[in-house]
Design an enzyme around this catalytic site. Structure first.
Site, PDB file in Angstrom:
ATOM      1  N   SER A  11       0.829  -1.205   0.000  1.00  0.00           N
ATOM      2  CA  SER A  11       0.000   0.000   0.000  1.00  0.00           C
ATOM      3  C   SER A  11       0.867   1.259   0.000  1.00  0.00           C
ATOM      4  O   SER A  11       1.715   1.445   0.877  1.00  0.00           O
ATOM      5  CB  SER A  11      -0.898  -0.034   1.239  1.00  0.00           C
ATOM      6  OG  SER A  11      -1.185   1.262   1.682  1.00  0.00           O
TER       7      SER A  11
HETATM    8  N1  GSH Z   1      -7.046   6.868   2.234  1.00  0.00           N
HETATM    9  C1  GSH Z   1      -6.453   5.752   2.906  1.00  0.00           C
HETATM   10  C2  GSH Z   1      -6.310   4.606   1.917  1.00  0.00           C
HETATM   11  C3  GSH Z   1      -5.891   3.329   2.593  1.00  0.00           C
HETATM   12  C4  GSH Z   1      -6.210   2.133   1.718  1.00  0.00           C
HETATM   13  O1  GSH Z   1      -6.869   2.237   0.659  1.00  0.00           O
HETATM   14  N2  GSH Z   1      -5.770   0.977   2.166  1.00  0.00           N
HETATM   15  C5  GSH Z   1      -6.035  -0.226   1.429  1.00  0.00           C
HETATM   16  C6  GSH Z   1      -4.734  -0.884   1.031  1.00  0.00           C
HETATM   17  S1  GSH Z   1      -3.995   0.096  -0.242  1.00  0.00           S
HETATM   18  C7  GSH Z   1      -6.776  -1.187   2.319  1.00  0.00           C
HETATM   19  O2  GSH Z   1      -6.528  -1.279   3.501  1.00  0.00           O
HETATM   20  N3  GSH Z   1      -7.716  -1.915   1.729  1.00  0.00           N
HETATM   21  C8  GSH Z   1      -8.458  -2.898   2.431  1.00  0.00           C
HETATM   22  C9  GSH Z   1      -9.885  -2.525   2.621  1.00  0.00           C
HETATM   23  O3  GSH Z   1     -10.246  -1.352   2.397  1.00  0.00           O
HETATM   24  O4  GSH Z   1     -10.665  -3.414   2.980  1.00  0.00           O
HETATM   25  C10 GSH Z   1      -5.108   6.124   3.510  1.00  0.00           C
HETATM   26  O5  GSH Z   1      -4.477   7.024   2.983  1.00  0.00           O
HETATM   27  O6  GSH Z   1      -4.719   5.537   4.522  1.00  0.00           O
END
Ligand code: GSH
Length: 221
Positions: A11
């Site tokens: 990420s």
């Molecule tokens: N806007 C958030 C984005 C975080 C994000 O999209 N994380 C993803 C991995 S890239 C995640 O945890 N996805 C799993 C989910 O949402 O279930 C940040 O900047 O922390």
């Protein structure tokens, strides 16, 4: 007790927080999560902690925080001052507001444009959409212009800030898609220089970028 960061190297949001931790030389326990194969972010213990089940997630003495930019702001506010105040100043309201503006540009404009353009192509096998490609180009043009206005060394003024770390993680991600940035001259120079001079850049980014590239390769077959 040290704060704990739950993260995935894949990420770019997590990679921005990792760079912030290294920049400030903070003692943070890093808990790597497998969100791809084991879907650890959907496990009951994690959803209880963070109902939005996202990484990065920080836990500090019972306080739980997610959203990478908010985490970085919190880390500077609680552990970074005075030595790292320049990353996100407490009292220089104009510098701080400009950093806020660029963090919001990163989240709401540039990251959004990257996701909107690449996600359908990668996950649904759709053909690239020219309108979305143009929105992405325009976002990169904006960043190039911001760098021209700031003198090109950093995105805000003459010292590194959280905006550099967040935007660097975002822009570097384009490399996994083989998306060239050379035509955005100031942006490309800024990105390359930070990648080469931040001593923790490789440590924080190389593994995740390789994992992401591998995932993209697997999707092709
Ligand atoms: N806007 C958030 C984005 C975080 C994000 O999209 N994380 C993803 C991995 S890239 C995640 O945890 N996805 C799993 C989910 O949402 O279930 C940040 O900047 O922390």
């Amino acid at each position: 007790m040290n704060p704990e960061l739950m993260y995935s190297p894949m990420s770019s949001s997590c990679r921005a927080v990792l760079m912030c931790i290294k920049e400030m030389n903070l003692r943070v326990d890093l808990k790597k999560m497998d969100i791809q194969r084991k879907m650890e972010h959907m496990m009951a213990w994690f959803v209880k902690l963070n109902p939005q089940h996202m990484v990065p997630t920080l836990q500090d003495n019972g306080f739980v925080l997610w959203e990478s930019r908010a985490i970085m702001q919190y880390l500077v506010a609680v552990y970074g001052r005075p030595a790292f105040d320049h990353l996100y100043p407490a009292a220089d309201h104009q510098r701080r507001a400009t950093i806020d503006r660029l963090l919001q540009f990163d989240l709401g404009t540039l990251n959004r444009a990257i996701l909107d353009y690449f996600d359908p192509v990668i996950h649904r096998g759709s053909a690239p959409d020219e309108a979305k490609a143009n929105v992405l180009k325009q976002s990169l043009d904006y960043l190039d212009r911001f760098l021209e206005e700031s003198g090109g060394e950093f995105v805000v003024g003459h010292r590194l800030s959280l905006a550099d770390l967040a935007l660097l993680a975002t822009v570097s991600r384009l490399e996994a898609f083989n998306y060239r940035t050379e035509s955005y001259q100031r942006l490309h120079t800024w990105k390359t220089r930070l990648q080469q001079t931040l001593p923790y850049y490789q440590e924080c980014n190389a593994e995740g970028m390789a994992m992401f590239k591998e995932m993209l390769e697997q999707k092709k077959h």
